[in-house]
Design a protein around this motif. Structure first.
Motif, PDB file in Angstrom:
ATOM      1  N   THR A  76       0.835  -1.197   0.000  1.00  0.00           N
ATOM      2  CA  THR A  76       0.000   0.000   0.000  1.00  0.00           C
ATOM      3  C   THR A  76       0.870   1.246   0.000  1.00  0.00           C
ATOM      4  O   THR A  76       0.595   2.208  -0.731  1.00  0.00           O
ATOM      5  CB  THR A  76      -0.925  -0.005   1.231  1.00  0.00           C
ATOM      6  OG1 THR A  76      -1.665  -1.217   1.239  1.00  0.00           O
ATOM      7  CG2 THR A  76      -1.871   1.173   1.209  1.00  0.00           C
ATOM      8  N   ARG A  78       3.899   1.543  -1.200  1.00  0.00           N
ATOM      9  CA  ARG A  78       4.506   1.678  -2.531  1.00  0.00           C
ATOM     10  C   ARG A  78       3.512   2.263  -3.521  1.00  0.00           C
ATOM     11  O   ARG A  78       3.855   3.132  -4.321  1.00  0.00           O
ATOM     12  CB  ARG A  78       5.002   0.319  -3.028  1.00  0.00           C
ATOM     13  CG  ARG A  78       6.449   0.070  -2.735  1.00  0.00           C
ATOM     14  CD  ARG A  78       6.962  -1.108  -3.542  1.00  0.00           C
ATOM     15  NE  ARG A  78       6.241  -2.340  -3.316  1.00  0.00           N
ATOM     16  CZ  ARG A  78       6.461  -3.176  -2.304  1.00  0.00           C
ATOM     17  NH1 ARG A  78       7.383  -2.906  -1.417  1.00  0.00           N
ATOM     18  NH2 ARG A  78       5.768  -4.278  -2.180  1.00  0.00           N
ATOM     19  N   ARG A  79       2.275   1.791  -3.488  1.00  0.00           N
ATOM     20  CA  ARG A  79       1.263   2.321  -4.400  1.00  0.00           C
ATOM     21  C   ARG A  79       0.991   3.793  -4.125  1.00  0.00           C
ATOM     22  O   ARG A  79       0.836   4.589  -5.055  1.00  0.00           O
ATOM     23  CB  ARG A  79      -0.036   1.535  -4.273  1.00  0.00           C
ATOM     24  CG  ARG A  79      -0.093   0.337  -5.202  1.00  0.00           C
ATOM     25  CD  ARG A  79      -1.402  -0.319  -5.043  1.00  0.00           C
ATOM     26  NE  ARG A  79      -1.322  -0.855  -3.681  1.00  0.00           N
ATOM     27  CZ  ARG A  79      -2.147  -1.701  -3.135  1.00  0.00           C
ATOM     28  NH1 ARG A  79      -3.170  -2.096  -3.736  1.00  0.00           N
ATOM     29  NH2 ARG A  79      -1.983  -2.157  -1.924  1.00  0.00           N
ATOM     30  N   LEU A  80       0.939   4.187  -2.856  1.00  0.00           N
ATOM     31  CA  LEU A  80       0.707   5.589  -2.527  1.00  0.00           C
ATOM     32  C   LEU A  80       1.858   6.460  -3.010  1.00  0.00           C
ATOM     33  O   LEU A  80       1.647   7.546  -3.543  1.00  0.00           O
ATOM     34  CB  LEU A  80       0.517   5.758  -1.021  1.00  0.00           C
ATOM     35  CG  LEU A  80      -0.806   5.249  -0.457  1.00  0.00           C
ATOM     36  CD1 LEU A  80      -0.780   5.313   1.061  1.00  0.00           C
ATOM     37  CD2 LEU A  80      -1.963   6.043  -0.999  1.00  0.00           C
ATOM     38  N   ARG A  81       3.091   6.003  -2.845  1.00  0.00           N
ATOM     39  CA  ARG A  81       4.241   6.774  -3.317  1.00  0.00           C
ATOM     40  C   ARG A  81       4.227   6.899  -4.834  1.00  0.00           C
ATOM     41  O   ARG A  81       4.535   7.949  -5.389  1.00  0.00           O
ATOM     42  CB  ARG A  81       5.541   6.114  -2.856  1.00  0.00           C
ATOM     43  CG  ARG A  81       5.825   6.344  -1.403  1.00  0.00           C
ATOM     44  CD  ARG A  81       7.203   5.838  -1.030  1.00  0.00           C
ATOM     45  NE  ARG A  81       7.339   5.833   0.413  1.00  0.00           N
ATOM     46  CZ  ARG A  81       7.683   4.788   1.137  1.00  0.00           C
ATOM     47  NH1 ARG A  81       7.966   3.648   0.550  1.00  0.00           N
ATOM     48  NH2 ARG A  81       7.769   4.867   2.439  1.00  0.00           N
ATOM     49  N   ARG A  82       3.918   5.797  -5.526  1.00  0.00           N
ATOM     50  CA  ARG A  82       3.880   5.827  -6.987  1.00  0.00           C
ATOM     51  C   ARG A  82       2.781   6.778  -7.463  1.00  0.00           C
ATOM     52  O   ARG A  82       2.957   7.529  -8.420  1.00  0.00           O
ATOM     53  CB  ARG A  82       3.655   4.416  -7.536  1.00  0.00           C
ATOM     54  CG  ARG A  82       3.802   4.329  -9.032  1.00  0.00           C
ATOM     55  CD  ARG A  82       3.745   2.912  -9.563  1.00  0.00           C
ATOM     56  NE  ARG A  82       2.647   2.134  -9.020  1.00  0.00           N
ATOM     57  CZ  ARG A  82       2.805   0.957  -8.403  1.00  0.00           C
ATOM     58  NH1 ARG A  82       4.011   0.440  -8.262  1.00  0.00           N
ATOM     59  NH2 ARG A  82       1.763   0.290  -7.942  1.00  0.00           N
ATOM     60  N   THR A  83       1.649   6.773  -6.796  1.00  0.00           N
ATOM     61  CA  THR A  83       0.557   7.672  -7.168  1.00  0.00           C
ATOM     62  C   THR A  83       0.933   9.118  -6.878  1.00  0.00           C
ATOM     63  O   THR A  83       0.635  10.020  -7.667  1.00  0.00           O
ATOM     64  CB  THR A  83      -0.722   7.300  -6.396  1.00  0.00           C
ATOM     65  OG1 THR A  83      -1.025   5.939  -6.660  1.00  0.00           O
ATOM     66  CG2 THR A  83      -1.885   8.156  -6.806  1.00  0.00           C
ATOM     67  N   ALA A  84       1.613   9.350  -5.758  1.00  0.00           N
ATOM     68  CA  ALA A  84       1.991  10.718  -5.390  1.00  0.00           C
ATOM     69  C   ALA A  84       2.996  11.299  -6.375  1.00  0.00           C
ATOM     70  O   ALA A  84       2.999  12.507  -6.618  1.00  0.00           O
ATOM     71  CB  ALA A  84       2.563  10.737  -3.976  1.00  0.00           C
ATOM     72  N   ARG A  85       3.867  10.464  -6.965  1.00  0.00           N
ATOM     73  CA  ARG A  85       4.842  10.966  -7.930  1.00  0.00           C
ATOM     74  C   ARG A  85       4.183  11.511  -9.183  1.00  0.00           C
ATOM     75  O   ARG A  85       4.747  12.359  -9.871  1.00  0.00           O
ATOM     76  CB  ARG A  85       5.814   9.852  -8.325  1.00  0.00           C
ATOM     77  CG  ARG A  85       6.974   9.742  -7.362  1.00  0.00           C
ATOM     78  CD  ARG A  85       7.932   8.706  -7.849  1.00  0.00           C
ATOM     79  NE  ARG A  85       7.681   7.540  -7.003  1.00  0.00           N
ATOM     80  CZ  ARG A  85       7.784   6.289  -7.356  1.00  0.00           C
ATOM     81  NH1 ARG A  85       8.164   5.980  -8.560  1.00  0.00           N
ATOM     82  NH2 ARG A  85       7.531   5.320  -6.525  1.00  0.00           N
ATOM     83  N   ALA A  86       3.003  11.045  -9.498  1.00  0.00           N
ATOM     84  CA  ALA A  86       2.321  11.484 -10.720  1.00  0.00           C
ATOM     85  C   ALA A  86       1.821  12.927 -10.613  1.00  0.00           C
ATOM     86  O   ALA A  86       1.588  13.578 -11.624  1.00  0.00           O
ATOM     87  CB  ALA A  86       1.156  10.558 -11.028  1.00  0.00           C
ATOM     88  N   PHE A  87       1.657  13.432  -9.405  1.00  0.00           N
ATOM     89  CA  PHE A  87       1.142  14.779  -9.217  1.00  0.00           C
ATOM     90  C   PHE A  87       2.284  15.786  -9.239  1.00  0.00           C
ATOM     91  O   PHE A  87       3.329  15.581  -8.642  1.00  0.00           O
ATOM     92  CB  PHE A  87       0.377  14.878  -7.896  1.00  0.00           C
ATOM     93  CG  PHE A  87      -0.898  14.104  -7.903  1.00  0.00           C
ATOM     94  CD1 PHE A  87      -2.034  14.639  -8.463  1.00  0.00           C
ATOM     95  CD2 PHE A  87      -0.952  12.832  -7.370  1.00  0.00           C
ATOM     96  CE1 PHE A  87      -3.216  13.923  -8.488  1.00  0.00           C
ATOM     97  CE2 PHE A  87      -2.121  12.101  -7.388  1.00  0.00           C
ATOM     98  CZ  PHE A  87      -3.251  12.653  -7.948  1.00  0.00           C
TER      99      PHE A  87
END
Length: 100
Positions: A76, A78-87
């Protein structure tokens, strides 16, 4: 709604959680117990027992924290960090010569 089925589901999940604790799988056991407390809290809520709902909510919070700290939330995170990088940060200030 028949709360009996919710109590049975909560009991089954609690039994599975106990088996996981016995096999030394603390993080998975805490995750199962967290789901069991939510199901039990819903059943208690339907019956109007607000004190037990509060106790189940506190138990849920403890089980989720133990699960998260114990490494259960690594995917979870890792997914949050990957999603945060997109912003990307966007400056949203008024122009310098804006209307007064």
């Amino acid at each position: 709604m028949n709360t009996y089925l919710l109590y049975v589901a909560s009991g089954v999940l609690s039994g599975i959680g106990l088996l996981l604790f016995a096999r030394r799988r603390l993080e998975t056991g805490c995750a199962v117990f967290a789901v069991a407390t939510v199901v039990n809290g819903i059943a208690q809520g339907y019956e109007g027992d607000t004190g037990m709902v509060a106790l189940n909510a506190a138990s849920f919070a403890v089980f989720v924290v133990v699960w998260w700290i114990g490494g259960g939330g690594d995917r979870t995170r890792r997914r949050l960090r990957r999603t945060a990088r997109a912003f990307r940060g966007v400056r949203r200030t008024a122009p310098a010569g804006g209307a007064a």
